[in-house]
Structures are given as C-alpha cells and as structure tokens.
Design a protein around this motif. Structure first.
Motif, PDB file in Angstrom:
ATOM      1  N   ARG A   1       0.804  -1.213   0.000  1.00  0.00           N
ATOM      2  CA  ARG A   1       0.000   0.000   0.000  1.00  0.00           C
ATOM      3  C   ARG A   1       0.842   1.271   0.000  1.00  0.00           C
ATOM      4  NH1 ARG A   1      -1.474  -4.273   1.961  1.00  0.00           N
ATOM      5  NH2 ARG A   1      -3.526  -5.195   1.657  1.00  0.00           N
TER       6      ARG A   1
ATOM      7  N   ILE B   1      -0.936   4.926   5.701  1.00  0.00           N
ATOM      8  CA  ILE B   1      -1.770   3.803   5.256  1.00  0.00           C
ATOM      9  C   ILE B   1      -1.176   2.464   5.678  1.00  0.00           C
ATOM     10  CG2 ILE B   1      -0.842   3.325   2.928  1.00  0.00           C
ATOM     11  CD1 ILE B   1      -4.027   3.562   2.173  1.00  0.00           C
ATOM     12  N   GLU B   2       0.147   2.388   5.825  1.00  0.00           N
ATOM     13  CA  GLU B   2       0.743   1.150   6.330  1.00  0.00           C
ATOM     14  C   GLU B   2       0.416   0.957   7.808  1.00  0.00           C
ATOM     15  OE1 GLU B   2       3.006  -2.467   5.911  1.00  0.00           O
ATOM     16  OE2 GLU B   2       1.854  -1.138   4.583  1.00  0.00           O
TER      17      GLU B   2
ATOM     18  N   HIS C   1      -3.122  -0.366   7.822  1.00  0.00           N
ATOM     19  CA  HIS C   1      -3.105  -1.768   7.399  1.00  0.00           C
ATOM     20  C   HIS C   1      -2.607  -2.660   8.534  1.00  0.00           C
ATOM     21  CE1 HIS C   1      -2.587  -5.347   5.060  1.00  0.00           C
ATOM     22  NE2 HIS C   1      -1.271  -5.320   5.156  1.00  0.00           N
TER      23      HIS C   1
ATOM     24  N   THR D   1     -10.566  -5.577   1.691  1.00  0.00           N
ATOM     25  CA  THR D   1      -9.197  -5.548   1.162  1.00  0.00           C
ATOM     26  C   THR D   1      -9.003  -4.409   0.169  1.00  0.00           C
ATOM     27  OG1 THR D   1      -9.043  -7.953   1.390  1.00  0.00           O
ATOM     28  CG2 THR D   1      -7.441  -6.891  -0.050  1.00  0.00           C
TER      29      THR D   1
ATOM     30  N   LEU E   1      -8.426  -0.081   1.034  1.00  0.00           N
ATOM     31  CA  LEU E   1      -7.115   0.488   1.381  1.00  0.00           C
ATOM     32  C   LEU E   1      -6.208   0.543   0.160  1.00  0.00           C
ATOM     33  CD1 LEU E   1      -5.970  -0.714   4.920  1.00  0.00           C
ATOM     34  CD2 LEU E   1      -7.157   1.370   4.252  1.00  0.00           C
ATOM     35  N   ILE E   2      -6.343  -0.420  -0.730  1.00  0.00           N
ATOM     36  CA  ILE E   2      -5.562  -0.391  -1.964  1.00  0.00           C
ATOM     37  C   ILE E   2      -6.019   0.767  -2.844  1.00  0.00           C
ATOM     38  CG2 ILE E   2      -5.086  -1.658  -4.096  1.00  0.00           C
ATOM     39  CD1 ILE E   2      -5.079  -4.229  -2.441  1.00  0.00           C
TER      40      ILE E   2
ATOM     41  N   SER F   1      -4.732   3.993  -1.416  1.00  0.00           N
ATOM     42  CA  SER F   1      -3.296   4.150  -1.666  1.00  0.00           C
ATOM     43  C   SER F   1      -3.053   4.792  -3.029  1.00  0.00           C
ATOM     44  CB  SER F   1      -2.600   2.791  -1.602  1.00  0.00           C
ATOM     45  OG  SER F   1      -2.794   2.169  -0.359  1.00  0.00           O
ATOM     46  N   CYS F   2      -3.708   4.249  -4.042  1.00  0.00           N
ATOM     47  CA  CYS F   2      -3.529   4.765  -5.407  1.00  0.00           C
ATOM     48  C   CYS F   2      -4.071   6.179  -5.533  1.00  0.00           C
ATOM     49  CB  CYS F   2      -4.217   3.850  -6.408  1.00  0.00           C
ATOM     50  SG  CYS F   2      -3.597   2.138  -6.387  1.00  0.00           S
TER      51      CYS F   2
ATOM     52  N   ALA G   1      -6.702   0.068  -9.105  1.00  0.00           N
ATOM     53  CA  ALA G   1      -6.765  -0.414  -7.729  1.00  0.00           C
ATOM     54  C   ALA G   1      -7.840  -1.472  -7.545  1.00  0.00           C
ATOM     55  CB  ALA G   1      -7.020   0.758  -6.781  1.00  0.00           C
TER      56      ALA G   1
ATOM     57  N   GLY H   1      -6.852  -5.121  -6.454  1.00  0.00           N
ATOM     58  CA  GLY H   1      -7.373  -5.457  -5.124  1.00  0.00           C
ATOM     59  C   GLY H   1      -8.168  -6.744  -5.148  1.00  0.00           C
TER      60      GLY H   1
END
Length: 282
Positions: free
Chosen positions: A39, A64-65, A68, A170, A173-174, A177-178, A198, A202
């Motif tokens: 991410r 974001i990490e 996660h 799932t 969050l992906i 991130s983008c 994404a 994802g």
C-alpha cells in the motif's frame, strides 16, 4: 517496486514510538514484522506517475501502512479470525496479550492520522488525502467489509456478495493508496484511472489469497492455511473453483494494466507489479 522498500521502512521507523512500555513495543513489533509494503508503495508510485515528488508523499505512505498493520492486529484476535501467527511470527496478541494487542492496534490507527496530517503545506491536498484515508478505513470501507465478512461466515453467499465484501475489506485500502498518490501530485483528473487499477489488483489480490489458502502451506505463507474452510467462508475458490479463479485473476490483471495506459509517464513498474501480484506465492 522494491526501490521504495528501504525508504518506507526508514520513514516508518521515525514515526514509531521509542518507549519501553508494552504498547509501544507491540506497535513496533507489528509494524516491523515484515510485510511487502504494497500500500505505501502504491502511494509513492502513483505520486511519481502523476508527476509529483514521491518523497513528499511519504507521510501518506506511512499512514496507510499503519492502518493496514492495525487491521492485521485486530484481524488476528480471537474474536475475529483467531490466528496465532502472522508472517511466520506469533501474532501480536500471542506475543503481548489480547488487551495490549487491541490497544496497539488502536494506537496505530490514531497515529496514522497524525502522520497523514504532516503530508503537505497545502491544506487542500492534506484534507483531501485524510478524507480519502478515513473513508477507506472506516465503516463504509475496510471496517464495513470486515462486518460483512463476519456475517458471511457459515452462510452460502453469492459471488457478488463475496466481491462486495472483499472490495471493502481488502480493496478499499488499496484504492485509497492509489488515489492518495494522485492527490499528493495534485492530479485529481487521474483518480478514476487509479481507482480502476486499484479495483482490479485489489480483487485479484484477494482471489490469489483464497487460492493460496487452499494450495500453499503455512511455512510459505507465514500464517495458518485452511482458515477459510475452517471458518466456513464462501470464497472465490469455493464458488468458482481454482482454475476459473486463476482465469479471473488473469483478466483482472490485464484490465489493471489497460487502465495505466491513460497516464502520461512510464507506468511499466506498476504493470509489472500487477503481474507479480497475480503470480505471488505468499
């Protein structure tokens, strides 16, 4: 995409507390427990792809990490998936106790928003990034997906219901991130293409997870296998079969790469990344 790994890990280390108290140690234990940093890597690479300075997006990548990681801590708890191992090491609640794992997750969640707030001197971009992060992590995003996941256990649900659950649990969050990478570069016009990429990777990521839960082993994955069957979950594999699930991953990967063609800069790293996610073994 590994070019960002050391940069992300170094920056995460700066934000982690140095205290010797149990919660600080549990936070560090979990954030430092390996991980592909998918991410945060996406945040930085989409920022670069949109013509921005990826190093300036590091607070968003770290934020974001943290979210996660908090989600993984809580996901492993006995009241959720009840997993004793994460990435080949004892889960946070096994290493530090249920109550401290819960608090370490809460602490990482709140630290994430403090970290994201350090992103930019441009208040407009900072607010948009934080809104994106909050939407993705909250009740209408990842948390909502976890609720659906729990409600689906032991029930026969449709493929559409599984897709909706995974899109939230799932995929959100992906997606964030983008999107945050585009926001960091002030390229809001590119967000729809980033979201398409994404959504595809994802979903593909989750399908591969379902496949590996059946075909891999605990040593390779670093966590117990067969939990989907044990928890009586409907998955892509149980609904489609392994071969059709693999075919779907291939279609999604090609669709993701097609979305990248809308960007002006070289997107070959992200295309390769999509391929590697489809082929991953752990």
């Amino acid at each position: 995409m590994n070019k960002y790994l050391d940069l992300i890990n170094s920056e995460l280390d700066k934000y982690m507390p140095d205290g010797s108290d149990v919660v600080s140690r549990a936070m560090r234990y979990s954030i430092e427990n390996g991980g592909k940093r998918i991410r945060p890597t996406l945040v930085l690479e989409f920022c670069r792809l949109c013509g921005g300075d990826e190093k300036k997006a590091l607070p968003l990548a770290c934020a974001i990490e943290m979210i996660h990681t908090y989600s993984l801590i809580h996901d492993d708890l006995p009241c959720m998936d009840n997993d004793d191992y994460r990435r080949g090491k004892p889960s946070c609640h096994i290493a530090f106790g249920y109550e401290y794992a819960l608090l370490a997750g809460d602490a990482l969640l709140t630290l994430a928003f403090k970290t994201a707030a350090e992103f930019s001197l441009d208040a407009r971009l900072t607010v948009e990034a934080i809104k994106t992060l909050a939407d993705a992590a909250g009740w209408s995003g990842m948390v909502g997906g976890q609720v659906l996941d729990l409600q689906n256990e032991g029930k026969k649900v449709s493929l559409g219901q599984v897709e909706k659950t995974d899109e939230l649990k799932t995929g959100e969050l992906i997606r964030a991130s983008c999107v945050m990478g585009c926001i960091a570069a002030d390229r809001f016009d590119m967000i729809p293409y980033a979201e398409e990429y994404a959504k595809c990777i994802g979903t593909a990521f989750q399908i591969v997870d379902d496949i590996l839960d059946v075909t891999s082993d605990a040593e390779t994955l670093g966590k117990p296998i067969g939990s989907d069957v044990e928890n009586e979950k409907c998955t892509y594999v149980s609904l489609m079969g392994i071969e059709k699930a693999k075919e779907y991953v291939s279609k999604l990967t090609e669709k993701a790469k097609k979305a990248l063609m809308n960007f002006e800069n070289d997107a070959s790293d992200l295309a390769d990344f999509a391929d590697s996610m489809a082929r991953r073994k752990s």
